[in-house]
Design a protein around this motif. Sequence first.
Motif, PDB file in Angstrom:
ATOM      1  N   PRO A 111       0.800  -1.183  -0.061  1.00 33.65           N
ATOM      2  CA  PRO A 111       0.024   0.137  -0.046  1.00 33.65           C
ATOM      3  C   PRO A 111       0.811   1.345   0.085  1.00 33.65           C
ATOM      4  O   PRO A 111       1.931   1.282   0.699  1.00 33.65           O
ATOM      5  CB  PRO A 111      -0.905  -0.141   1.296  1.00 33.65           C
ATOM      6  CG  PRO A 111      -0.779  -1.487   1.584  1.00 33.65           C
ATOM      7  CD  PRO A 111       0.491  -2.047   1.071  1.00 33.65           C
ATOM      8  N   LYS A 112       0.198   2.275  -0.810  1.00 32.09           N
ATOM      9  CA  LYS A 112       1.034   3.463  -0.979  1.00 32.09           C
ATOM     10  C   LYS A 112       0.285   4.617  -0.002  1.00 32.09           C
ATOM     11  O   LYS A 112      -0.816   4.741   0.029  1.00 32.09           O
ATOM     12  CB  LYS A 112       1.098   4.249  -2.231  1.00 32.09           C
ATOM     13  CG  LYS A 112       1.933   3.114  -3.148  1.00 32.09           C
ATOM     14  CD  LYS A 112       2.107   3.816  -4.500  1.00 32.09           C
ATOM     15  CE  LYS A 112       2.761   2.858  -5.377  1.00 32.09           C
ATOM     16  NZ  LYS A 112       2.998   3.333  -6.898  1.00 32.09           N
ATOM     17  N   PHE A 113       1.136   5.449   0.935  1.00 26.23           N
ATOM     18  CA  PHE A 113       0.589   6.427   1.703  1.00 26.23           C
ATOM     19  C   PHE A 113       1.061   7.803   1.365  1.00 26.23           C
ATOM     20  O   PHE A 113       2.281   7.873   1.102  1.00 26.23           O
ATOM     21  CB  PHE A 113       0.629   6.080   3.235  1.00 26.23           C
ATOM     22  CG  PHE A 113       0.156   4.713   3.688  1.00 26.23           C
ATOM     23  CD1 PHE A 113      -1.207   4.722   4.169  1.00 26.23           C
ATOM     24  CD2 PHE A 113       0.671   3.707   3.439  1.00 26.23           C
ATOM     25  CE1 PHE A 113      -1.756   3.548   4.571  1.00 26.23           C
ATOM     26  CE2 PHE A 113       0.111   2.568   4.110  1.00 26.23           C
ATOM     27  CZ  PHE A 113      -1.335   2.296   4.325  1.00 26.23           C
ATOM     28  N   ALA A 114       0.331   8.814   1.271  1.00 30.71           N
ATOM     29  CA  ALA A 114       0.706  10.080   0.989  1.00 30.71           C
ATOM     30  C   ALA A 114       0.697  10.950   2.234  1.00 30.71           C
ATOM     31  O   ALA A 114      -0.629  10.962   2.937  1.00 30.71           O
ATOM     32  CB  ALA A 114      -0.119  10.828  -0.036  1.00 30.71           C
ATOM     33  N   CYS A 115       1.651  11.855   2.607  1.00 28.04           N
ATOM     34  CA  CYS A 115       1.474  12.629   3.637  1.00 28.04           C
ATOM     35  C   CYS A 115       0.417  13.969   3.247  1.00 28.04           C
ATOM     36  O   CYS A 115       0.340  14.432   2.076  1.00 28.04           O
ATOM     37  CB  CYS A 115       2.799  13.464   3.999  1.00 28.04           C
ATOM     38  SG  CYS A 115       2.752  14.570   5.137  1.00 28.04           S
ATOM     39  N   SER A 116      -0.279  14.155   4.290  1.00 31.52           N
ATOM     40  CA  SER A 116      -1.501  15.078   3.852  1.00 31.52           C
ATOM     41  C   SER A 116      -0.879  16.778   4.147  1.00 31.52           C
ATOM     42  O   SER A 116      -1.485  17.632   3.424  1.00 31.52           O
ATOM     43  CB  SER A 116      -2.374  15.297   5.160  1.00 31.52           C
ATOM     44  OG  SER A 116      -2.045  15.321   6.337  1.00 31.52           O
ATOM     45  N   LYS A 117       0.316  16.706   4.560  1.00 32.66           N
ATOM     46  CA  LYS A 117       1.062  18.101   4.422  1.00 32.66           C
ATOM     47  C   LYS A 117       2.084  18.427   3.274  1.00 32.66           C
ATOM     48  O   LYS A 117       1.930  19.274   2.460  1.00 32.66           O
ATOM     49  CB  LYS A 117       1.696  18.375   5.709  1.00 32.66           C
ATOM     50  CG  LYS A 117       0.615  18.156   6.887  1.00 32.66           C
ATOM     51  CD  LYS A 117       1.619  18.735   8.326  1.00 32.66           C
ATOM     52  CE  LYS A 117       0.652  18.612   9.435  1.00 32.66           C
ATOM     53  NZ  LYS A 117       1.318  19.227  10.581  1.00 32.66           N
ATOM     54  N   CYS A 118       2.880  17.482   3.160  1.00 31.66           N
ATOM     55  CA  CYS A 118       3.918  17.527   1.961  1.00 31.66           C
ATOM     56  C   CYS A 118       3.986  16.661   1.036  1.00 31.66           C
ATOM     57  O   CYS A 118       4.575  16.769   0.093  1.00 31.66           O
ATOM     58  CB  CYS A 118       5.183  17.621   2.758  1.00 31.66           C
ATOM     59  SG  CYS A 118       5.736  15.771   3.421  1.00 31.66           S
TER      60      CYS A 118
END
Length: 230
Positions: A111-118
């Motif tokens: 699974p890929k996760f993306a930071c909500s800020k950067c």
Amino acid sequence: MVEKLRRMLFGRKSEKLSLQLDQLELQLEEMEAIHAALASVPVCDAQPESAGAKPVRKPLPEHLPRQIVTHEPKQSCCPECGGDLRHFGEDVSEQLDYVPDSFRVIRHVRPKFACSKCQTVVEAPAPSRPIARGLAAPGLLAHVLVSKYADHCPLYRQSEIYARQGVELDRSTLAGWVGVTSELLAPLVDAVRRHVLDATKLHADDTPRAGTRAWQREDEDGQTLDLCAR
């Protein structure tokens, strides 16, 4: 005759003798199969066999997994008087079954996760494989090598066996796997070699037998360990 030829194999061996032994083994298998087929045909005027005629059947190994199949009677009440049925025992019999080796596909999902800020993407690293970008998992590679070297099943026959299960693996592909896996096993081969050569004595049997040589390693305590080097 088979036993006599087998004893002769430990002495001077020839290709003709080996072929003759193989032919006798095949003939013996055919005779046993024909005898079993004839024995299964019922004969009306045959006399009942004595109690000691049948060989004693060995119990099935306890370590084998058991699949319990319960056969319930169709009647829920007594077929004679209609009374309630009470369980008081059971008859148990066992059959030995075989489940053929089967393939499975291991799907690795990361699974890929993306930071909500950067917006930095976080993902687990890909798992290592025995062969870089290779299709075969460790279990399949081990099975191919054991089938080839321990069970003497050539790669082209393995390819045919796998094709019957709907998996197309060319002989050249299997050969490539064998070559790469042999390099992976090089550290293990070196460790075995060091273990053997560290012994105080090394007994070798130079009699050719199916391309192998028998070795015995004797340690400092005088204990011997049978080895086999191809």
